[in-house]
Design a protein around this motif. Structure first.
Motif, PDB file in Angstrom:
ATOM      1  N   HIS A 167      44.253  39.986  32.958  1.00  0.00           N
ATOM      2  CA  HIS A 167      44.146  40.068  34.406  1.00  0.00           C
ATOM      3  C   HIS A 167      45.516  39.898  35.022  1.00  0.00           C
ATOM      4  N   ASP A 168      45.647  40.392  36.239  1.00  0.00           N
ATOM      5  CA  ASP A 168      46.875  40.220  37.017  1.00  0.00           C
ATOM      6  C   ASP A 168      46.504  39.619  38.356  1.00  0.00           C
ATOM      7  N   GLU A 169      47.327  38.704  38.834  1.00  0.00           N
ATOM      8  CA  GLU A 169      47.040  38.031  40.091  1.00  0.00           C
ATOM      9  C   GLU A 169      47.496  38.877  41.277  1.00  0.00           C
ATOM     10  N   TYR A 170      46.706  38.834  42.341  1.00  0.00           N
ATOM     11  CA  TYR A 170      47.021  39.512  43.590  1.00  0.00           C
ATOM     12  C   TYR A 170      46.843  38.503  44.713  1.00  0.00           C
ATOM     13  N   THR A 171      47.891  38.279  45.493  1.00  0.00           N
ATOM     14  CA  THR A 171      47.797  37.323  46.592  1.00  0.00           C
ATOM     15  C   THR A 171      48.310  37.944  47.885  1.00  0.00           C
ATOM     16  N   LEU A 172      47.561  37.727  48.939  1.00  0.00           N
ATOM     17  CA  LEU A 172      47.967  38.123  50.286  1.00  0.00           C
ATOM     18  C   LEU A 172      48.448  36.874  51.008  1.00  0.00           C
ATOM     19  N   HIS A 173      49.704  36.879  51.450  1.00  0.00           N
ATOM     20  CA  HIS A 173      50.325  35.740  52.112  1.00  0.00           C
ATOM     21  C   HIS A 173      50.471  36.050  53.604  1.00  0.00           C
ATOM     22  N   ILE A 174      50.008  35.127  54.434  1.00  0.00           N
ATOM     23  CA  ILE A 174      50.125  35.280  55.880  1.00  0.00           C
ATOM     24  C   ILE A 174      50.977  34.122  56.400  1.00  0.00           C
ATOM     25  N   TYR A 175      52.094  34.457  57.002  1.00  0.00           N
ATOM     26  CA  TYR A 175      53.128  33.497  57.370  1.00  0.00           C
ATOM     27  C   TYR A 175      53.258  33.507  58.896  1.00  0.00           C
ATOM     28  N   PRO A 176      52.670  32.529  59.626  1.00  0.00           N
ATOM     29  CA  PRO A 176      52.552  32.627  61.086  1.00  0.00           C
ATOM     30  C   PRO A 176      53.863  32.527  61.854  1.00  0.00           C
ATOM     31  N   ARG A 177      54.823  31.735  61.375  1.00  0.00           N
ATOM     32  CA  ARG A 177      56.125  31.557  62.044  1.00  0.00           C
ATOM     33  C   ARG A 177      55.962  31.158  63.518  1.00  0.00           C
ATOM     34  N   GLY A 178      54.979  30.311  63.773  1.00  0.00           N
ATOM     35  CA  GLY A 178      54.782  29.838  65.145  1.00  0.00           C
ATOM     36  C   GLY A 178      53.926  30.754  66.000  1.00  0.00           C
ATOM     37  N   GLY A 179      53.507  31.889  65.444  1.00  0.00           N
ATOM     38  CA  GLY A 179      52.700  32.811  66.218  1.00  0.00           C
ATOM     39  C   GLY A 179      51.222  32.453  66.182  1.00  0.00           C
ATOM     40  N   TYR A 180      50.423  33.155  66.938  1.00  0.00           N
ATOM     41  CA  TYR A 180      48.983  32.921  66.942  1.00  0.00           C
ATOM     42  C   TYR A 180      48.278  34.230  67.265  1.00  0.00           C
ATOM     43  N   GLY A 181      46.991  34.278  66.999  1.00  0.00           N
ATOM     44  CA  GLY A 181      46.204  35.472  67.247  1.00  0.00           C
ATOM     45  C   GLY A 181      45.447  35.892  66.005  1.00  0.00           C
TER      46      GLY A 181
ATOM     47  N   CYS B 284      52.013  40.770  43.548  1.00  0.00           N
ATOM     48  CA  CYS B 284      51.175  41.306  42.488  1.00  0.00           C
ATOM     49  C   CYS B 284      52.056  41.912  41.415  1.00  0.00           C
ATOM     50  N   PHE B 285      51.536  41.999  40.190  1.00  0.00           N
ATOM     51  CA  PHE B 285      52.258  42.580  39.071  1.00  0.00           C
ATOM     52  C   PHE B 285      53.627  41.918  38.907  1.00  0.00           C
ATOM     53  N   GLU B 286      53.645  40.583  39.070  1.00  0.00           N
ATOM     54  CA  GLU B 286      54.822  39.739  38.871  1.00  0.00           C
ATOM     55  C   GLU B 286      55.933  40.019  39.874  1.00  0.00           C
ATOM     56  N   ASN B 287      55.583  40.547  41.032  1.00  0.00           N
ATOM     57  CA  ASN B 287      56.566  40.792  42.077  1.00  0.00           C
ATOM     58  C   ASN B 287      55.983  40.437  43.437  1.00  0.00           C
TER      59      ASN B 287
ATOM     60  N   SER C  14      63.176  25.545  31.864  1.00  0.00           N
ATOM     61  CA  SER C  14      62.292  25.592  30.702  1.00  0.00           C
ATOM     62  C   SER C  14      60.976  24.867  30.967  1.00  0.00           C
ATOM     63  N   SER C  15      60.939  24.048  32.008  1.00  0.00           N
ATOM     64  CA  SER C  15      59.702  23.346  32.365  1.00  0.00           C
ATOM     65  C   SER C  15      58.764  24.213  33.187  1.00  0.00           C
ATOM     66  N   LEU C  16      59.207  25.439  33.533  1.00  0.00           N
ATOM     67  CA  LEU C  16      58.406  26.368  34.322  1.00  0.00           C
ATOM     68  C   LEU C  16      58.105  27.614  33.503  1.00  0.00           C
ATOM     69  N   LYS C  17      56.868  28.045  33.513  1.00  0.00           N
ATOM     70  CA  LYS C  17      56.499  29.280  32.837  1.00  0.00           C
ATOM     71  C   LYS C  17      57.017  30.477  33.631  1.00  0.00           C
ATOM     72  N   SER C  18      57.171  31.607  32.969  1.00  0.00           N
ATOM     73  CA  SER C  18      57.589  32.826  33.660  1.00  0.00           C
ATOM     74  C   SER C  18      56.568  33.177  34.735  1.00  0.00           C
ATOM     75  N   GLY C  19      57.053  33.554  35.902  1.00  0.00           N
ATOM     76  CA  GLY C  19      56.154  33.900  36.991  1.00  0.00           C
ATOM     77  C   GLY C  19      56.794  33.691  38.342  1.00  0.00           C
ATOM     78  N   ILE C  20      55.985  33.710  39.376  1.00  0.00           N
ATOM     79  CA  ILE C  20      56.434  33.576  40.764  1.00  0.00           C
ATOM     80  C   ILE C  20      56.070  32.195  41.281  1.00  0.00           C
ATOM     81  N   TYR C  21      57.033  31.532  41.910  1.00  0.00           N
ATOM     82  CA  TYR C  21      56.821  30.209  42.488  1.00  0.00           C
ATOM     83  C   TYR C  21      57.314  30.213  43.938  1.00  0.00           C
ATOM     84  N   PHE C  22      56.905  29.192  44.667  1.00  0.00           N
ATOM     85  CA  PHE C  22      57.399  28.994  46.021  1.00  0.00           C
ATOM     86  C   PHE C  22      57.898  27.559  46.139  1.00  0.00           C
TER      87      PHE C  22
END
Length: 243
Positions: A107-121, A86-89, A217-225
């Motif tokens: 507006h500002d984007e807010y994302t919750l990322h859940i990364y399982p790494r092989g886990g479950y539950g 969020c807030f560009e970080n 230059s082909s990418l806008k400022s922001g967060i990518y994965f």
């Protein structure tokens, strides 16, 4: 490959709560304060992938507002990681409170990322949002993501390493992506996705080479994965910042 729930927009206060913002889905239907967003994940291909819940913090006033957010982990299995952008970080999973200014009408984007790494539950979170201007104007959402079945990918079918330099990068720079693959990874590609999970670039990779160059230059400022994609499976996902 990461999955994304519908984008939730925060807009005008017409429903009896939140003077500066409300939470709606992308069809404009408001979420109820205290509502639960739930999903069950049964795919066996999420060892490296992320499940992303995306929201937007939209200032509907005529002046800047100072937004505060708080994520509380109600239940989180030891092997599963969660973090927020969020807030560009993007912050590590031990950072729970975030603050930033949202300009009038923006507006500002807010994302919750859940990364399982092989886990479950079952993963359970509480998300809280309020403004400095009105700290009593509190909006809450609950999130329940249940990983029912996960399988560890064969190590021979995963990248050995992957990294980008420079990172963060400026829009006028050339980014070098370095990687090492096994021969079984022939035909895979580098995939770059924006914070909402949309693919912005795919680059074929050669297991017998180890770098590719990207014109930032082909990418806008922001967060990518970025990660290695093969048959719609994304592995070894990492963060790339353009600013």
């Amino acid at each position: 490959m990461k999955k994304i729930l519908p984008l939730l927009f925060i807009s005008a206060s017409l429903f009896g709560y939140a003077q500066n913002f409300i939470v709606t889905n992308n069809q404009g239907t408001p979420y109820t304060n205290g509502e639960t967003i739930a999903a069950e994940i049964t795919s066996a291909d999420l060892y490296y992938g992320e499940y992303v819940i995306a929201l937007a913090l939209n200032n509907i006033t005529s002046a800047p507002v100072s937004m505060n957010t708080l994520r509380t982990n109600i239940e989180l299995p030891d092997s599963i990681r969660a973090y927020v952008c969020c807030f560009e970080n993007c912050y590590d999973d031990d950072v729970f409170a975030m603050s930033g200014t949202v300009e009038a009408g923006k507006h500002d984007e807010y994302t919750l990322h859940i990364y399982p790494r092989g886990g479950y539950g079952l993963c359970k979170f509480k998300l809280e949002f309020w403004t400095e201007e009105n700290q009593m104007d509190l909006f809450m959402l609950f999130v329940e993501i249940d990983y029912l079945e996960l399988a560890v990918n064969d190590n021979n079918n995963t990248p050995v390493s992957l990294w980008a330099y420079p990172n963060p990068a400026s829009p006028n720079s050339t980014i070098t992506i370095s990687y090492t693959l096994s021969e079984k990874n022939m035909g895979q590609q580098l995939s770059i996705k924006n914070i909402l999970g949309a693919t912005v670039m795919n680059i074929p990779l050669n297991a017998f080479e180890n770098t590719v160059s990207i014109d930032a230059s082909s990418l806008k400022s922001g967060i990518y994965f970025y990660g290695i994609e093969n048959n719609n499976h994304l592995s070894l996902v990492k963060k790339l910042i353009i600013k």
